[in-house]
Design a protein around this motif. Structure first.
Motif, PDB file in Angstrom:
ATOM      1  N   VAL A   1     -34.491  22.648 -32.841  1.00 56.39           N
ATOM      2  CA  VAL A   1     -34.664  23.005 -34.249  1.00 56.39           C
ATOM      3  C   VAL A   1     -33.277  23.261 -34.830  1.00 56.39           C
ATOM      4  CG1 VAL A   1     -34.999  25.442 -33.642  1.00 56.39           C
ATOM      5  CG2 VAL A   1     -35.742  24.611 -35.874  1.00 56.39           C
TER       6      VAL A   1
ATOM      7  N   GLU B   1     -34.793  27.855 -40.499  1.00 56.45           N
ATOM      8  CA  GLU B   1     -34.772  26.417 -40.191  1.00 56.45           C
ATOM      9  C   GLU B   1     -34.226  25.639 -41.380  1.00 56.45           C
ATOM     10  OE1 GLU B   1     -37.618  22.775 -38.571  1.00 56.45           O
ATOM     11  OE2 GLU B   1     -38.506  24.748 -39.019  1.00 56.45           O
TER      12      GLU B   1
ATOM     13  N   PRO C   1     -35.881  20.437 -42.128  1.00 57.58           N
ATOM     14  CA  PRO C   1     -37.158  20.314 -41.418  1.00 57.58           C
ATOM     15  C   PRO C   1     -37.707  18.894 -41.384  1.00 57.58           C
ATOM     16  CG  PRO C   1     -37.485  21.333 -43.572  1.00 57.58           C
ATOM     17  CD  PRO C   1     -36.007  21.266 -43.351  1.00 57.58           C
TER      18      PRO C   1
ATOM     19  N   LYS D   1     -36.043  15.778 -37.618  1.00 55.30           N
ATOM     20  CA  LYS D   1     -36.276  16.459 -36.356  1.00 55.30           C
ATOM     21  C   LYS D   1     -35.198  16.097 -35.326  1.00 55.30           C
ATOM     22  CE  LYS D   1     -40.071  18.345 -37.796  1.00 55.30           C
ATOM     23  NZ  LYS D   1     -40.101  19.800 -38.097  1.00 55.30           N
TER      24      LYS D   1
END
Length: 334
Positions: A164, A257, A260, A263
């Motif tokens: 992430v 994060e 998003p 990935k």
């Protein structure tokens, strides 16, 4: 000279750090132990240990020979055990190495379960991100993240490393939040470098089914997963760790994060062990057990969700799962 006996005596001297204690545990005269070690050194043509009145220390040759002896004696013991008692539970010393973050967060909390199933296994768990030579160091199995390469080893995939991209609120307040991969040119990261090569590992994204690598500038680089996350929390730059590792920080808001829609490239998590026609029973049960532990953790099994945590599987669910073993074919990066 009985070479197998000499190996047994030598390893016992090293393990007890004493000729006298080794003789006592082997029920042999101390003079016999001394003679066997002297004959072994003469046979090999090298000095295996430095001996003084106060302490013993291995020479480099002695350390290398010790590791080989440990593995040979373990193989002999396991071969004999296979024929002596096929119903006997796996037992003996089992040396495992894995990344510290995985060991502390995932494996150690479940070790009581493993010990309950296999109380006769003496588990030695090394927590390190450095490359380990299984044969040279006498390690039975390692858990590693990423692609691997060594034709003498077998890798069994036990999980999936899902990354992430994130940063601290303080960093984002100072530098803004990137919206596209191109925006990363105006940002800095905490870089992670390989223990094996010293090379900084580039960020990798999966875009349209293809891998896209991006180099980011940084003011600090580390080679430890926990330090990597800490630097991100402290605001030194963007980081791209495992989602399972930063889940508490994402939930608390200490990390946020970013990107998003882009990935990070997922990487396999593998249990790696020497190729053998007769896999050690203790290694087999450990690999089966750790695969089960990973499979019931959504963030490590490809079923990731911020709202899911590790759960126990029912016997029916375990029976329906599949595993596979493949020769190692590519270079490992962790």
């Amino acid at each position: 000279m009985d070479r197998l006996q000499a190996m047994q005596v030598f390893t016992r001297v090293v393990d007890t750090n004493s000729f006298t204690r080794a003789a006592e545990t082997l029920d042999m005269p101390r003079a016999s132990v001394t003679t066997i070690i002297q004959n072994l050194e003469a046979f090999l043509g090298v000095r295996l240990m430095h001996r003084t009145t106060r302490r013993l220390s291995l020479t480099p040759d002695g350390a290398a020979y010790y590791e080989r002896c440990v593995r040979i004696l373990a193989d002999v013991e396991e071969t004999e055990m296979t024929f002596q008692d096929r119903n006997r539970k796996p037992h003996g010393k089992l040396r495992i190495d894995m990344p510290g973050s995985i060991g502390r967060a995932i494996v150690i909390p479940s070790l009581c379960e493993f010990h309950s199933r296999y109380p006769d296994i003496d588990l030695q768990l090394g927590l390190t991100d450095r490359p380990v030579d299984l044969l040279q160091e006498g390690v039975d199995c390692v858990v590693r993240v990423g692609a691997l390469q060594d034709s003498s080893l077998v890798a069994r995939r036990i999980g999936l490393f899902e990354g992430v991209s994130c940063a601290s609120p303080a960093y984002l307040e100072r530098h803004g939040t990137p919206q596209t991969l191109e925006d990363l040119e105006n940002h800095r990261a905490v870089n992670y470098f390989s223990n094996r090569t010293g090379r900084v590992i580039d960020w990798a994204f999966l875009v349209g089914g293809k891998e896209v690598e991006i180099k980011l500038s940084s003011i600090v680089s580390v080679n430890d997963a926990d330090a990597y996350v800490t630097c991100g929390v402290e605001g030194f730059g963007l980081i791209q760790p495992a989602r399972y590792q930063v889940l508490p920080y994402l939930k608390s808001g200490e990390l946020v994060e970013v990107l998003p829609d882009f990935k990070p490239l997922p990487m396999p998590i593998s249990a790696v062990y020497p190729h053998s026609r007769h896999l050690s029973p203790k290694v087999r049960v450990f690999v089966d057990w750790i695969a089960e532990v990973f499979d019931r953790c959504p963030l490590l099994s490809g079923r990731g969700s911020l709202d899911k945590t590790c759960t126990k599987r029912t016997p029916e669910e375990r029976e329906s799962g599949t595993t596979f073993e493949t020769p190692v074919v590519t270079e490992w990066v962790a």
